[in-house]
Design a protein around this motif. Structure first.
Motif, PDB file in Angstrom:
ATOM      1  N   ILE A 111       1.123  10.136   3.662  1.00  0.00           N
ATOM      2  CA  ILE A 111       2.029  11.270   3.508  1.00  0.00           C
ATOM      3  C   ILE A 111       3.277  10.839   2.756  1.00  0.00           C
ATOM      4  CG2 ILE A 111       3.316  13.069   4.710  1.00  0.00           C
ATOM      5  CD1 ILE A 111       1.507  12.661   7.117  1.00  0.00           C
ATOM      6  N   CYS A 113       7.107  11.903   1.900  1.00  0.00           N
ATOM      7  CA  CYS A 113       8.027  12.762   2.650  1.00  0.00           C
ATOM      8  C   CYS A 113       9.463  12.326   2.441  1.00  0.00           C
ATOM      9  CB  CYS A 113       7.664  12.681   4.138  1.00  0.00           C
ATOM     10  SG  CYS A 113       8.595  13.774   5.209  1.00  0.00           S
ATOM     11  N   ALA A 118      11.043  13.576   7.536  1.00  0.00           N
ATOM     12  CA  ALA A 118      10.174  12.766   8.384  1.00  0.00           C
ATOM     13  C   ALA A 118      10.770  12.600   9.768  1.00  0.00           C
ATOM     14  CB  ALA A 118       9.935  11.401   7.739  1.00  0.00           C
ATOM     15  N   LEU A 122       8.490  15.803  10.937  1.00  0.00           N
ATOM     16  CA  LEU A 122       7.161  15.222  10.819  1.00  0.00           C
ATOM     17  C   LEU A 122       6.832  14.264  11.954  1.00  0.00           C
ATOM     18  CD1 LEU A 122       4.526  14.882   9.278  1.00  0.00           C
ATOM     19  CD2 LEU A 122       5.635  13.109   7.901  1.00  0.00           C
ATOM     20  N   LEU A 126       3.689  14.216  14.439  1.00  0.00           N
ATOM     21  CA  LEU A 126       2.718  13.151  14.211  1.00  0.00           C
ATOM     22  C   LEU A 126       2.427  12.385  15.493  1.00  0.00           C
ATOM     23  CD1 LEU A 126       1.316  12.373  11.603  1.00  0.00           C
ATOM     24  CD2 LEU A 126       2.966  10.531  11.315  1.00  0.00           C
ATOM     25  N   ILE A 140       3.403   6.782   6.206  1.00  0.00           N
ATOM     26  CA  ILE A 140       4.434   7.663   5.668  1.00  0.00           C
ATOM     27  C   ILE A 140       5.251   6.908   4.640  1.00  0.00           C
ATOM     28  CG2 ILE A 140       6.475   9.035   6.204  1.00  0.00           C
ATOM     29  CD1 ILE A 140       5.358   9.437   8.993  1.00  0.00           C
ATOM     30  N   SER A 142       8.591   7.472   2.715  1.00  0.00           N
ATOM     31  CA  SER A 142       9.758   8.347   2.632  1.00  0.00           C
ATOM     32  C   SER A 142      10.595   7.950   1.424  1.00  0.00           C
ATOM     33  CB  SER A 142      10.591   8.269   3.918  1.00  0.00           C
ATOM     34  OG  SER A 142      11.005   6.947   4.176  1.00  0.00           O
ATOM     35  N   VAL A 158       5.562  16.344   2.420  1.00  0.00           N
ATOM     36  CA  VAL A 158       6.411  17.226   3.224  1.00  0.00           C
ATOM     37  C   VAL A 158       7.731  17.396   2.488  1.00  0.00           C
ATOM     38  CG1 VAL A 158       7.655  17.543   5.391  1.00  0.00           C
ATOM     39  CG2 VAL A 158       5.361  16.539   5.414  1.00  0.00           C
ATOM     40  N   LEU A 286       4.325  21.206   4.934  1.00  0.00           N
ATOM     41  CA  LEU A 286       3.382  20.161   4.560  1.00  0.00           C
ATOM     42  C   LEU A 286       2.454  20.776   3.529  1.00  0.00           C
ATOM     43  CD1 LEU A 286       1.635  17.445   6.518  1.00  0.00           C
ATOM     44  CD2 LEU A 286       0.172  19.069   5.282  1.00  0.00           C
ATOM     45  N   LEU A 305      -1.485  21.287  12.867  1.00  0.00           N
ATOM     46  CA  LEU A 305      -0.216  21.814  12.369  1.00  0.00           C
ATOM     47  C   LEU A 305      -0.197  23.336  12.373  1.00  0.00           C
ATOM     48  CD1 LEU A 305       0.503  19.458   9.330  1.00  0.00           C
ATOM     49  CD2 LEU A 305       1.501  19.376  11.617  1.00  0.00           C
TER      50      LEU A 305
END
Length: 314
Positions: A111, A113, A118, A122, A126, A140, A142, A158, A286, A305
């Motif tokens: 992902i 993000c 996050a 998120l 998660l 993830i 970021s 995201v 998302l 989700l």
């Protein structure tokens, strides 16, 4: 090696036997008759009788005593059934376990993000999902800049809803967002009044430099009027958390999310200004490419989700 050779011989021997004949034998042995077994297998008693007779010919041994009133195992038949029944049970358990594993989502979901997204939205989702599906793995990344998630090797991203391309499928997650203007009471004491966005020109405004290199502009809206302000100040940072820290230290005004400022607003370390100019706006989504194949793990996460179960611990 000897065990492997022995197993190969057994597999070849069993493989030469029609599975229908073995199934018929075991069903008749378990139910004590052809008629009862026929209901289990959905075959006629006559068909089962022919199948068992075929197995007896192949093995060259009589497996059942038959009479018009009774069917019972012979001694060789009983020994065969005693050996096969546990094996059939183990096969059933193995197949059942395989189905359970196949039904449980697995795999890695990558992902992309924004760091604040996050942290705020998120990660809580998660962690709840991973407790439900412990075989799933997530990575993830970021970062502040927008990237092409397909080219970057990500399964999804995201971002704020307004930043998501119409070519993507987007699922709203989390509440509406709200950017607000805040400052410490110490900074505001004796400073010029702030009644409209134009008054910001009289103030030190902590700047946020975006990953693209540009300075973030402050947006305001009230009763249909939309205003974008280019602010100025002596401090430029590249992370929203540093905006918060600067505002708390009295460096000037900061334009940050209400979520990030909530605790400091609640305990009086920060004050909000221009509240009537900063309404909420659609929150985070998302998103993922419309035409990409979706694996079982990603599919399970998307389903979660769309309708996350209630948290019994909350």
């Amino acid at each position: 090696m000897a065990d492997a050779t022995r197993n190969d011989e057994i597999i070849r021997t069993v493989g030469a036997l029609p599975p229908g004949e073995l199934a018929a034998f075991l069903a008749v042995a378990e139910h004590g008759g052809f008629r009862a077994a026929s209901r289990t297998l959905g075959q006629t008693p006559s068909a089962l009788s022919h199948a068992v007779a075929g197995l007896e010919r192949r093995l060259k041994v009589k497996l059942f005593h038959r009479s018009t009133r009774n069917v019972s195992l012979t001694e060789p038949g009983r020994r065969l059934a005693d050996r096969l029944m546990p094996a059939i049970g183990e096969i059933g358990l193995a197949v059942e376990e395989l189905h359970e594993r196949a039904a449980s989502p697995t795999g890695l979901v990558r992902i992309n993000c924004d760091a604040n997204a996050a942290e705020q939205v998120l990660m809580p989702l998660l962690t709840r999902f991973m407790k439900l599906q412990p075989a799933m793995r997530f990575e993830i990344r970021s970062e502040g800049k927008l990237v092409d998630i397909a080219e970057g090797g990500f399964d999804c991203g995201v971002r704020a809803a307004e930043l998501v391309s119409g070519e993507m499928i987007a699922i709203p997650i989390g509440p509406d967002q709200q950017h607000i203007v805040v400052a410490s009471p110490g900074y505001l004491f004796g400073a010029p009044a702030i009644k409209t966005p134009s008054d910001l020109s009289l103030h030190q405004c902590v700047q946020l430099r975006m990953a693209s290199g540009s300075i973030y502009r402050w947006e305001f809206q009230r009763r249909g009027e939309h205003v974008v302000v280019t602010t100025s100040g002596n401090l430029v940072v590249d992370q929203s958390r540093l905006l918060l820290a600067a505002a708390l230290d009295g460096c000037g005004l900061a334009y940050i999310t209400q979520w990030m400022a909530a605790h400091a607003l609640a305990d009086g370390r920060l004050c909000q200004v221009l509240a009537d100019w900063t309404p909420p706006y659609p929150g985070l989504c998302l998103y993922y490419p419309r035409h990409r194949h979706i694996g079982t793990g990603m599919r399970a996460f998307l389903d979660f989700l769309r309708s996350p179960p209630s948290d019994s611990n909350s």
